[in-house]
Write an enzyme that holds these catalytic residues in place. Structure first.
Site, mmCIF file in Angstrom:
data_model
loop_
_atom_site.group_PDB
_atom_site.id
_atom_site.type_symbol
_atom_site.label_atom_id
_atom_site.label_comp_id
_atom_site.label_asym_id
_atom_site.label_seq_id
_atom_site.Cartn_x
_atom_site.Cartn_y
_atom_site.Cartn_z
ATOM 1 N N HIS A 1 -0.613 -5.080 17.544
ATOM 2 C CA HIS A 1 -0.922 -5.994 18.057
ATOM 3 C C HIS A 1 -0.795 -7.370 19.768
ATOM 4 O O HIS A 1 0.127 -8.117 19.487
ATOM 5 C CB HIS A 1 -1.847 -7.460 16.991
ATOM 6 C CG HIS A 1 -2.746 -6.885 16.216
ATOM 7 N ND1 HIS A 1 -2.881 -7.630 15.577
ATOM 8 C CD2 HIS A 1 -3.736 -6.032 16.310
ATOM 9 C CE1 HIS A 1 -3.839 -7.251 15.038
ATOM 10 N NE2 HIS A 1 -4.310 -6.125 15.620
ATOM 11 N N SER B 1 -2.009 -10.897 17.200
ATOM 12 C CA SER B 1 -1.109 -11.291 16.208
ATOM 13 C C SER B 1 -0.877 -11.988 14.792
ATOM 14 O O SER B 1 -0.581 -13.054 15.827
ATOM 15 C CB SER B 1 -0.134 -10.865 16.452
ATOM 16 O OG SER B 1 1.591 -10.829 16.181
ATOM 17 N N GLU C 1 -5.084 -4.800 8.394
ATOM 18 C CA GLU C 1 -4.595 -5.321 7.408
ATOM 19 C C GLU C 1 -6.101 -5.458 6.079
ATOM 20 O O GLU C 1 -4.768 -4.878 5.072
ATOM 21 C CB GLU C 1 -2.561 -5.868 7.634
ATOM 22 C CG GLU C 1 -1.480 -5.108 5.875
ATOM 23 C CD GLU C 1 -0.652 -6.198 5.877
ATOM 24 O OE1 GLU C 1 -0.108 -6.387 5.001
ATOM 25 O OE2 GLU C 1 -0.385 -6.603 7.442
ATOM 26 N N CYS D 1 6.687 -9.445 4.747
ATOM 27 C CA CYS D 1 7.605 -8.513 4.822
ATOM 28 C C CYS D 1 8.615 -9.276 4.839
ATOM 29 O O CYS D 1 8.825 -10.119 6.109
ATOM 30 C CB CYS D 1 7.784 -7.110 6.263
ATOM 31 S SG CYS D 1 7.165 -8.198 7.592
#
Length: 316
Positions: free
Chosen positions: A46, A228, A131, A200
């Site tokens: 993104h 994003s 996602e 993450c």
């Protein structure tokens, strides 16, 4: 005229993570191997600058597999795709490369393992995000339930409260997610969580760097795209950590200079899909208006690297 002084705190780490770096390399190597055009389902990451750069090299970005011809390679974005997408590509005998971030793939594998053990999955994530769609699409409909907030936890309807597990989107706010996890554990004491945090390392590290500088600055600029997730979370984290003003900018041209009037200190960071070139552009814009002194705020060192798929490590 004398430029006003400005202390600039530069977050470290910032910008590209290993998964984004790998995804971009995958597109570039695919173009080198098979020539243009190479099709990419969804934005590979993104960031408009990155997407436009790859388009100039010969990448064609589409929303669905149906928009791709059978005889050209197709790449699936770093965010991951539902299982139905590679299945459809295989049925059409297409050459395809999966650029899903390995840390997203880890969440997919977790969800499948829990499902194989007879557990229904609750996913903490943002509705409509690629996602989230990709992770929920690893299992049959109804096997993954989405919650976005603590309030959602109170209303989610499950098959068996004793047989549940949860996973999370990798780019969420660490603090927000902790509150939702606490609510899940309170309502469903038997729920199983991931062996290792799903959010993450790059998302966590960038948020920690923002928190470390928030009380030192008058304003924060986050370089990143409006679509994003991890970049938008950085703006929220800065505001909650006490920064009086935080703005998301794609390029230096997007800076709202009126909002920065009178500041003497500013923080700069970048989302995990924003290239350092755009950070440099913002720094140059600030130097043009201020007498800048730069201080780096480093909270972690990153040395993770992910290999590209084998198909791109062999000759055509």
């Amino acid at each position: 005229m004398t430029k006003p002084p400005l202390t600039l705190y530069l977050a470290a780490p910032r910008g590209f993570c290993a998964g984004v770096d790998r995804a971009i390399k995958i597109v570039e190597l695919a173009i080198q191997k098979w020539g243009a055009p190479v099709y990419v389902r969804h934005e590979i990451v993104h960031n408009k600058f990155v997407v436009d750069s790859l388009r100039d090299q010969g990448a064609v970005f589409v929303e669905e597999l149906d928009d791709c011809p059978d005889d050209r390679p197709v790449i699936f974005s770093a965010h991951g795709v539902p299982k139905s997408v590679p299945a459809a590509a295989s049925a059409r005998q297409m050459v395809f490369v999966d650029a899903t971030c390995p840390l997203v793939s880890k969440v997919h594998i977790e969800a499948e393992r829990h499902s194989d053990a007879g557990l229904q999955i609750i996913m903490i994530g943002h509705a409509g995000h690629p996602e989230t769609i990709g992770t929920m699409g690893q299992l049959p409909q109804g096997e993954v339930l989405l919650v976005e907030t603590v309030e959602d936890v109170a209303h989610v309807s499950v098959r068996d409260p004793e047989r549940l597990a949860f996973v999370t989107q990798t780019t969420l706010s660490v603090d927000d997610t902790a509150g939702i996890v606490a609510a899940l554990n309170a309502r469903f004491p038997a729920i199983r969580g991931p062996h290792k945090e799903d959010i993450c390392y790059a998302t966590t590290n960038r948020q920690e760097a923002v928190k470390a500088m928030a009380d030192k600055i008058d304003a924060m600029l986050v370089v990143g795209a409006p679509n994003s997730s991890n970049s938008r979370r950085l703006v929220e984290v800065a505001s909650r950590a006490g920064c009086a003003y935080a703005q998301l900018v794609q390029r230096a041209a997007d800076i709202d200079w009126r909002a920065l009037d009178g500041i003497t200190s500013i923080g700069i960071t970048a989302g995990a899909s924003a290239p350092e070139l755009l950070v440099d552009e913002v720094l140059d814009a600030l130097r043009a208006r201020y007498d800048v002194t730069i201080s780096e705020v480093e909270t972690a060192k990153e040395n993770i690297e992910f290999k590209v798929p084998r198909i791109l490590r062999t000759p055509a």
